[in-house]
Design a protein around this motif. Structure first.
Motif, PDB file in Angstrom:
ATOM      1  N   LYS A  28      11.127  29.257  34.110  1.00  0.00           N
ATOM      2  CA  LYS A  28      10.743  30.007  33.033  1.00  0.00           C
ATOM      3  C   LYS A  28       9.511  30.693  33.655  1.00  0.00           C
ATOM      4  O   LYS A  28       9.343  32.076  33.260  1.00  0.00           O
ATOM      5  CB  LYS A  28      10.214  29.082  31.830  1.00  0.00           C
TER       6      LYS A  28
ATOM      7  N   ARG B 172       9.512  34.883  33.566  1.00  0.00           N
ATOM      8  CA  ARG B 172       8.353  35.673  32.977  1.00  0.00           C
ATOM      9  C   ARG B 172       7.588  36.538  34.082  1.00  0.00           C
ATOM     10  O   ARG B 172       7.098  37.714  33.643  1.00  0.00           O
ATOM     11  CB  ARG B 172       7.166  34.658  32.588  1.00  0.00           C
TER      12      ARG B 172
ATOM     13  N   TYR C 249      16.690  32.385  28.154  1.00  0.00           N
ATOM     14  CA  TYR C 249      15.184  32.504  28.200  1.00  0.00           C
ATOM     15  C   TYR C 249      14.851  33.901  28.175  1.00  0.00           C
ATOM     16  O   TYR C 249      13.761  34.182  27.045  1.00  0.00           O
ATOM     17  CB  TYR C 249      14.696  31.804  29.227  1.00  0.00           C
TER      18      TYR C 249
ATOM     19  N   GLN D 102      15.165  35.019  24.424  1.00  0.00           N
ATOM     20  CA  GLN D 102      14.171  34.419  23.667  1.00  0.00           C
ATOM     21  C   GLN D 102      12.888  35.206  23.589  1.00  0.00           C
ATOM     22  O   GLN D 102      12.136  35.214  22.610  1.00  0.00           O
ATOM     23  CB  GLN D 102      14.147  32.790  24.116  1.00  0.00           C
ATOM     24  N   ILE D 103      12.325  35.614  24.848  1.00  0.00           N
ATOM     25  CA  ILE D 103      11.196  36.506  24.930  1.00  0.00           C
ATOM     26  C   ILE D 103      11.337  37.701  24.926  1.00  0.00           C
ATOM     27  O   ILE D 103      10.696  38.610  25.320  1.00  0.00           O
ATOM     28  CB  ILE D 103      10.431  35.709  26.415  1.00  0.00           C
TER      29      ILE D 103
ATOM     30  N   THR E 270      11.429  40.006  22.811  1.00  0.00           N
ATOM     31  CA  THR E 270      10.427  40.986  21.891  1.00  0.00           C
ATOM     32  C   THR E 270       9.179  41.413  23.015  1.00  0.00           C
ATOM     33  O   THR E 270       8.359  42.308  22.544  1.00  0.00           O
ATOM     34  CB  THR E 270       9.786  40.113  20.894  1.00  0.00           C
ATOM     35  N   SER E 271       9.076  40.375  24.089  1.00  0.00           N
ATOM     36  CA  SER E 271       7.829  40.945  24.718  1.00  0.00           C
ATOM     37  C   SER E 271       8.108  42.258  25.499  1.00  0.00           C
ATOM     38  O   SER E 271       7.053  42.905  25.745  1.00  0.00           O
ATOM     39  CB  SER E 271       7.809  39.878  25.953  1.00  0.00           C
ATOM     40  N   TYR E 272       9.196  42.829  25.540  1.00  0.00           N
ATOM     41  CA  TYR E 272       9.484  44.171  26.022  1.00  0.00           C
ATOM     42  C   TYR E 272       9.171  45.103  24.870  1.00  0.00           C
ATOM     43  O   TYR E 272       8.798  46.383  25.179  1.00  0.00           O
ATOM     44  CB  TYR E 272      10.843  44.209  26.444  1.00  0.00           C
TER      45      TYR E 272
ATOM     46  N   ALA F 227       5.848  38.666  18.617  1.00  0.00           N
ATOM     47  CA  ALA F 227       4.734  37.959  19.589  1.00  0.00           C
ATOM     48  C   ALA F 227       3.719  36.932  18.716  1.00  0.00           C
ATOM     49  O   ALA F 227       3.510  35.901  19.171  1.00  0.00           O
ATOM     50  CB  ALA F 227       3.706  38.888  20.244  1.00  0.00           C
TER      51      ALA F 227
ATOM     52  N   THR G  37       4.124  32.863  18.856  1.00  0.00           N
ATOM     53  CA  THR G  37       3.768  32.129  19.915  1.00  0.00           C
ATOM     54  C   THR G  37       2.387  31.370  19.518  1.00  0.00           C
ATOM     55  O   THR G  37       1.907  30.240  19.977  1.00  0.00           O
ATOM     56  CB  THR G  37       3.378  32.920  21.212  1.00  0.00           C
TER      57      THR G  37
END
Length: 561
Positions: A14, A18, A243, A246-247, A249-251, A298, A301
């Motif tokens: 992970k 990241r 994974y 799943q993340i 939206t970080s972009y 975000a 989290t």
């Protein structure tokens, strides 16, 4: 295929995903910035690695807008390509590092290739799912080919050269993968793939562009394409791809600023006051709908820590509880929706909502955000809510607007998420520059004009002081974003998205300060942090997000008494 899709991914893997995402995000902000500086021959002013150059000289010889030039050079410091030397009361100096020397001799022309795609990447969702992908397809295919070939950057025996080339490759890939991941996530294609492998032909998108994007993600190791018949492929996510999905939206927040970075050369060296909104109030330099989507994702989290605060407040005796919750800068309303759910399902107040309804107030400056927030709260079945215009710089106006709704501003718990740094800048009246000693390492600008760190810190303190009289009864819950000192960011590029945050926020007149400096301003403004509920993410010197519950009471345990 099922084994690939459902296989376990450990914490180390992970962290590796990241790290790649952080490199991609950095590329979205660095590639256009470095290319703009290169085109203006900024790097010609730097001699050999380690030779110091005064900021004033760079600004004068390139006729740059000083505020945005500070942002740009600090970005290069945060990615390890410049050293920054700042003394209180003096303009900074910069010097190329060994990595920086390699970078400026390698990166700009390659960045130029990827930047040719930015104007189309802004509308990638339209091309991918609209009537035709013909305008975007040739350049997309060529850039994906270049990405799969590593952009022509080969490993080198020199570890510095090899390390910088890896950075540049990630930056270039990020210019493509960032918009692609956002497009696939917002169309819920990634969500489909998280559930099970999907027949490529069953995905509603323009086939040629979609195939191109999936090839790109396959080269990244996030997607698997398995031929199952003639002209038929099964698409699945790898363990790392799951994974990444799943993340995804970080972009969102960084990619939403692509219109800004398409204009970054103008901001740096041209008209820094180019319009930010059109005549109808739609923002021109950020895709606000995408931004709201990314920032809303975000929030999840941090919900666990937020819930601790909500449970404590709404488990008090009813006469010591707020009537409701007011979210200044409510965005898409997802934060308010979650807070309502927490009260309903986890607190004593939730058992008596029929007799003592929880009033929700969402306030936001942006029309798009207000419209989406209303939809969010309505769909959640929330009975009593109001969504109104709001300006974080004007708490007195909020009090007046609430009074018109027969609400007392003091009767509400006030919350806000990632907004204080995004306040419209108001120069502190009667402030003489240098009156206080600035401590932040940040670079701050307003419409291209440079803001000194001492003035910015004075502005922040006064901003918080304006809010203190309105939040004293039930407190103020704040989620906030922070910067890191450049040397800390440069030493931890695989562990923090700080470079991307500094780029998007610095060029859009937002004001990130380090967490300790933020807390100093809070204290000076007369607010107190409840130590039970303080949190930072990550829980180390790399913290770029904080959660705090502030009161004005002498004892935080007495808030509301």
């Amino acid at each position: 295929m099922a084994a690939v899709t459902t296989s376990f991914i450990g914490e180390e893997e992970k962290a590796q995903v990241r790290a790649v995402v952080f490199g991609h995000l950095a590329g979205v902000v660095l590639a256009p910035t470095v290319k703009a500086l290169w085109d203006r021959r900024v790097f010609d002013l730097f001699g050999s690695a380690g030779e110091w150059v005064d900021f004033d000289r760079v600004a004068q010889e390139t006729r740059a807008n000083r505020g945005y030039l500070r942002v740009a050079l600090r970005l290069l410091s945060s990615c390890g390509w410049l050293k920054q030397q700042v003394e209180s009361g003096h303009a900074p100096r910069y010097a190329l590092t060994a990595e920086g020397r390699v970078a400026v001799n390698t990166a700009p022309l390659l960045y130029g290739e990827a930047l040719s795609f930015v104007a189309k990447a802004v509308f990638l969702e339209d091309f991918l799912f609209g009537a035709s992908d013909r305008p975007v397809l040739p350049s997309l295919q060529e850039l994906v080919r270049r990405s799969k070939e590593g952009w022509g950057l080969q490993p080198d025996a020199n570890p510095v050269v090899s390390r910088v080339r890896n950075q540049i490759r990630e930056h270039l890939d990020g210019m493509l993968i960032g918009p692609a991941m956002v497009a696939l996530a917002r169309a819920e294609i990634l969500a489909q793939l998280e559930q099970r492998p999907v027949d490529l032909n069953a995905i509603a998108a323009n086939r040629a562009s979609l195939t191109c994007i999936l090839d790109l993600l396959a080269a990244q190791g996030w997607v698997a394409l398995e031929p199952i018949a003639r002209d038929k492929h099964l698409v699945s996510l790898t363990a790392c791809g799951r994974y990444a999905a799943q993340i995804a939206t970080s972009y969102g927040v960084t990619v939403s600023y692509l219109p800004l970075f398409d204009n970054v050369s103008t901001l740096l060296f041209g008209n820094s006051r180019i319009p930010r909104m059109d005549e109808s109030g739609v923002e021109l330099l950020v895709n606000r709908g995408m931004n709201v989507w990314g920032s809303g994702g975000a929030h999840r989290t941090y919900f666990k820590k937020v819930d601790e605060i909500i449970v404590e407040i709404f488990n008090r005796p009813l006469n010591l509880q707020p009537r409701g919750i007011c979210d200044m800068g409510c965005g898409d309303g997802s934060f308010l929706e979650h807070l309502y759910s927490a009260v309903k399902n986890k607190t004593e107040r939730g058992k008596v909502l029929d007799k003592h309804p929880l009033i929700l107030v969402g306030a936001d400056f942006n029309k798009v955000a207000r419209r989406v927030a209303k939809q969010t709260l309505r769909k959640a079945g929330i009975a009593v809510y109001h969504v109104i215009p709001g300006d974080i710089n004007r708490p007195a106006q909020l009090a007046s607007d609430l009074e018109e709704l027969d609400l007392d501003v003091h009767d509400l718990l006030h919350v806000r998420s990632f907004l204080d740094h995004n306040r419209p800048y108001i120069p502190p009246a009667n402030y003489a520059r240098g009156t206080r000693i600035g401590k932040s390492s940040g670079a701050f600008a307003h419409l291209g004009e440079e803001i000194s760190c001492d003035e910015l810190e004075e502005n922040l303190t006064r901003h918080l002081r304006r809010w203190a009289p309105y939040v004293g009864r039930f407190g103020l819950l704040v989620l906030e974003l922070h910067t890191l000192p450049p040397e800390v960011a440069a030493a931890n590029l695989s562990k923090t998205p700080a470079v991307a945050y500094d780029g998007t926020h610095g060029f859009s007149d937002q004001y990130l300060v380090e967490l300790p400096i933020f807390l100093d301003a809070v204290k000076e403004a007369g607010l107190k942090a409840d130590p039970r509920f303080q949190a930072k993410f990550p829980p180390s010197e790399l913290a770029t997000v904080s959660i705090n519950f502030f009161t004005t009471a002498g004892d935080p345990f007495d808030a509301g008494l």
